[in-house]
Write a protein that holds these residues in place. Structure first.
Motif, short mmCIF file in Angstrom:
data_model
loop_
_atom_site.label_atom_id
_atom_site.label_comp_id
_atom_site.label_asym_id
_atom_site.label_seq_id
_atom_site.Cartn_x
_atom_site.Cartn_y
_atom_site.Cartn_z
N ASP A 65 0.82 -1.21 0.00
CA ASP A 65 0.00 0.00 0.00
C ASP A 65 0.85 1.26 0.00
O ASP A 65 0.43 2.29 -0.53
CB ASP A 65 -0.94 0.02 1.21
N HIS A 66 2.04 1.19 0.59
CA HIS A 66 2.90 2.38 0.66
C HIS A 66 3.33 2.85 -0.73
O HIS A 66 3.70 4.01 -0.91
CB HIS A 66 4.11 2.12 1.53
N LEU A 67 3.25 1.99 -1.74
CA LEU A 67 3.62 2.38 -3.10
C LEU A 67 2.59 3.31 -3.73
O LEU A 67 2.88 4.00 -4.70
CB LEU A 67 3.81 1.15 -3.99
N ASN A 68 1.40 3.33 -3.19
CA ASN A 68 0.33 4.17 -3.72
C ASN A 68 0.15 5.48 -2.95
O ASN A 68 -0.75 6.25 -3.27
CB ASN A 68 -0.99 3.40 -3.74
N THR A 69 0.95 5.72 -1.95
CA THR A 69 0.83 6.96 -1.18
C THR A 69 1.56 8.08 -1.92
O THR A 69 2.52 7.84 -2.64
CB THR A 69 1.42 6.80 0.24
N GLU A 111 10.81 12.38 1.36
CA GLU A 111 11.16 11.31 0.42
C GLU A 111 11.88 11.90 -0.80
O GLU A 111 12.88 11.34 -1.28
CB GLU A 111 9.91 10.57 -0.01
N LEU A 112 11.40 13.02 -1.30
CA LEU A 112 12.03 13.67 -2.45
C LEU A 112 13.42 14.16 -2.09
O LEU A 112 14.38 13.94 -2.82
CB LEU A 112 11.15 14.83 -2.93
N GLU A 155 0.39 10.74 -9.88
CA GLU A 155 -1.08 10.72 -9.93
C GLU A 155 -1.59 10.44 -11.33
O GLU A 155 -2.53 9.67 -11.52
CB GLU A 155 -1.64 12.05 -9.43
N GLU A 156 -1.00 11.08 -12.33
CA GLU A 156 -1.47 10.95 -13.70
C GLU A 156 -0.87 9.76 -14.43
O GLU A 156 -1.41 9.32 -15.44
CB GLU A 156 -1.17 12.24 -14.48
N GLY A 157 0.26 9.28 -13.94
CA GLY A 157 0.92 8.17 -14.62
C GLY A 157 1.57 8.57 -15.93
O GLY A 157 1.86 7.72 -16.76
N LEU A 158 1.81 9.86 -16.09
CA LEU A 158 2.42 10.38 -17.31
C LEU A 158 3.72 11.09 -16.97
O LEU A 158 3.77 11.89 -16.04
CB LEU A 158 1.48 11.36 -18.00
N MET A 159 4.76 10.79 -17.75
CA MET A 159 6.04 11.45 -17.56
C MET A 159 6.49 11.98 -18.91
O MET A 159 6.46 11.24 -19.90
CB MET A 159 7.08 10.48 -17.00
N PRO A 160 6.90 13.23 -18.98
CA PRO A 160 7.39 13.75 -20.25
C PRO A 160 8.54 12.89 -20.78
O PRO A 160 9.39 12.43 -20.01
CB PRO A 160 7.89 15.16 -19.91
N THR A 161 8.56 12.67 -22.07
CA THR A 161 9.60 11.81 -22.65
C THR A 161 10.99 12.36 -22.38
O THR A 161 11.94 11.59 -22.27
CB THR A 161 9.41 11.64 -24.17
N THR A 162 11.12 13.67 -22.24
CA THR A 162 12.43 14.24 -21.96
C THR A 162 12.97 13.80 -20.60
O THR A 162 14.18 13.80 -20.38
CB THR A 162 12.40 15.77 -22.03
#
Length: 79
Positions: A3-7, A13-14, A57-64
Motif C-alpha cells: 500500500d505504501h507504493l500508492n501513497t 522522500e524527495l 497521480e497521472e501516470g504520465l512522464m514527459p519523454t524528456t
C-alpha cells in the motif's frame, strides 16, 4: 502489503532521493547538476514536489525525463 507504493510522495522522500545521489554526478540532460538542486533546494522544492506528485497521480512522464546520455571514456595506458 504494498500500500505504501500508492501513497503520495512527500517532501522528505524527495529530498532523500536527491541527497542520496552521487555528489560526483555530472549535469543531467537538462544541463543542471546535482549541485544546482542542492544549492537552490529552498527555491525549487515545492515545484519539484508538485511535479513528482503530478507524474505519480497521472501516470504520465514527459519523454524528456526518460532520456539520458551515456559517455564512453576510453581508458588510457599509464604514460
Amino acid at each position: 502489503m504494498m500500500d505504501h507504493l500508492n501513497t503520495p510522495i512527500c517532501m522528505s522522500e524527495l529530498w532523500g532521493a536527491i541527497s542520496d545521489m552521487s555528489k560526483q554526478s555530472c549535469a543531467s540532460i537538462d544541463g543542471l547538476s546535482l549541485y544546482f538542486y542542492i544549492k537552490h533546494w529552498d527555491l525549487i522544492k515545492d515545484d519539484m514536489l508538485e511535479g513528482m506528485q503530478y507524474i505519480m497521480e497521472e501516470g504520465l512522464m514527459p519523454t524528456t525525463m526518460c532520456k539520458g546520455i551515456i559517455f564512453l571514456i576510453p581508458r588510457m595506458k599509464n604514460f
